[in-house]
Design an enzyme around this catalytic site. Sequence first.
Site, short mmCIF file in Angstrom:
data_model
loop_
_atom_site.label_atom_id
_atom_site.label_comp_id
_atom_site.label_asym_id
_atom_site.label_seq_id
_atom_site.Cartn_x
_atom_site.Cartn_y
_atom_site.Cartn_z
N GLU A 101 4.82 2.90 -6.24
CA GLU A 101 5.05 2.15 -5.01
C GLU A 101 4.94 0.65 -5.25
O GLU A 101 4.16 0.21 -6.08
CB GLU A 101 3.99 2.54 -3.97
CG GLU A 101 4.01 4.01 -3.61
CD GLU A 101 2.77 4.45 -2.84
OE1 GLU A 101 2.26 3.67 -2.02
OE2 GLU A 101 2.32 5.58 -3.07
N CYS A 150 3.46 -6.68 -4.33
CA CYS A 150 2.35 -5.96 -4.96
C CYS A 150 2.97 -4.83 -5.77
O CYS A 150 3.69 -4.00 -5.21
CB CYS A 150 1.44 -5.41 -3.86
SG CYS A 150 0.14 -4.34 -4.47
N CYS A 196 -3.76 7.02 -11.97
CA CYS A 196 -4.85 6.18 -12.47
C CYS A 196 -5.96 7.09 -12.93
O CYS A 196 -6.19 8.15 -12.35
CB CYS A 196 -5.35 5.28 -11.33
SG CYS A 196 -6.65 4.13 -11.84
N CYS A 200 -12.07 5.93 -8.90
CA CYS A 200 -12.79 5.34 -7.75
C CYS A 200 -12.74 6.33 -6.58
O CYS A 200 -11.68 6.86 -6.25
CB CYS A 200 -12.17 4.01 -7.35
SG CYS A 200 -12.26 2.77 -8.64
N CYS A 234 -10.21 5.96 -3.46
CA CYS A 234 -8.83 5.55 -3.75
C CYS A 234 -7.89 6.76 -3.86
O CYS A 234 -8.22 7.75 -4.52
CB CYS A 234 -8.82 4.75 -5.05
SG CYS A 234 -7.19 4.19 -5.50
N CYS A 269 -1.30 1.07 -0.89
CA CYS A 269 -0.72 1.84 -1.99
C CYS A 269 -1.38 3.18 -2.28
O CYS A 269 -2.51 3.41 -1.95
CB CYS A 269 -0.74 0.99 -3.24
SG CYS A 269 0.85 0.25 -3.49
#
Length: 354
Positions: free
Chosen positions: A95, A108, A115, A119, A122, A340
Site C-alpha cells: 500500500e 507514504c 513485516c 509489533c 500493527c 497502512c
Amino acid sequence: MNELRNKSDILSMNLQELTRFVEELGFPKFRAKQLYGWMLKGIPLEQMNNLPACFVESLKSNALYALPAVEQKWVSSLDGTVKFLYRLHDGQFVESVVMQYEHGLSICISSQAGCRMGCRFCASTLHGKDRDLLPGELLGQILVAQREIGKRISSLVMMGIGEPLDNYDNVIRFLHLVTDKDGLNLGARHISLSTCGLVDKIYMLAKEQFQITLSISLHAYDDEKRSSIMPVNNKWNIDSLLRACASYFQTTGRRISFEYTLIDGVNDDEEGAKKLASLLHQYMKDMPLHVNLIPVNPVAERGFDRSSKERVERFKQTLIRHGINATVRRKLGADIDASCGQLRHKKREERVGT
Ligand code: SAH
C-alpha cells in the site's frame, strides 16, 4: 524469483547503469535516455511509443521492469487523500498513501511485503514478512502515484508496510535513486524514514550522510512496556536506541522525530508522559527533537483501543510542560481507511480463503 535471477531489474538502475545495460543489449545510448524518461513517468513498456518494437521485445526478454500495478485506488472525499493498493510483479500486495498538504503532495510508501518485527498493535506484521521490496519497487510506488494523480510528489515518508532498515541495502539504493539529479531529484530534507529501532542499522545509516529525517517508533516510556508491545526491544532496548538517536543527530545534524502511538490504558498515563520527557532529556540533552503522538488505529485482531481525546491531550500537555515539543498527528483519509497494513491484510485473507 527465477524471473529475478535471469532478468536485470532495470527500475533499480540509475541512468548510467541503464545506459550500460542498453548498450550491452546492442542498442544505442540515446535509447536508454528515452527509456529512462518513460520509466520516470511510470509508463508501462507497451506504451513507450517512441521506442522501436525490437528494443521493446529485447527489454521484455532481458529486463524485469517491476512497476507496481494499481489493483485498487480510493480517493478521500474529506481531504483528497489517495490510497493505492499495488500489485507487484509476483502477485504480492503493498500500500501507498498520498496526502495533500499546503506545501504539496506527500507519499507514504511500503518497504516490505509484510513485516517480521511483530509489533503487537500493527496490522502489517500479522503474517510476518513475505519479502523485501526491490529499490525499483520502492521508487515505482512514487512513479505510479504521480502518473495516476498527474502531479509531482514533493515529499516522502517511509512509514508504510514493513521495516525499512530490515531491507537496508535496497532502501539505501532507493534513497540514492530518488535523490538523483537525473532521476526524481527529490530533496533529502523532504524524506523521512521511520524505524522500530534497529540500532546497528541506525549507526550505518548515519554514516551514509543523507540529510533525511529519522523517525523513531518509540511508543513506550520504559523497557518493560516497550518489550511487551514491541519485541524488537528485547534485542535493542531503550538505552541502546536513544544512544543511537543522539549519535545520529551528532553525525548528521538532523533533528530526530519520535513516534508515540497512544494505546488506551497501556502507555498513555500522565506519569508515563513525565517519564518519557525525562528519558528524552537524559539522552537527547538539548538536541532538537519532536514527539508525534498518534492515537492507535484499532486493528481487529489486536484488541487495543485508542486513547480518549482527553487522555491524548493530557499526555501532550504534560510533555510540553516538561519541555518536549509534541503534537498530535492529524488524521487524513479517515473515510478511506488510509492507515497502512489493513488492506494488504484483507486482500491476503481473501486469497488464502480464511
Ligand atoms: N517499521 C517502521 C515503519 C512502518 S510503521 C516503524 O516501525 O517505524 C509506521 C508507524 O505506524 C510506526 O510508528 C508504527 O509503530 C505505527 N503503527 C503501526 N500500527 C499502528 C496502529 N495500529 N495505530 C497507530 N500507529 C501504528
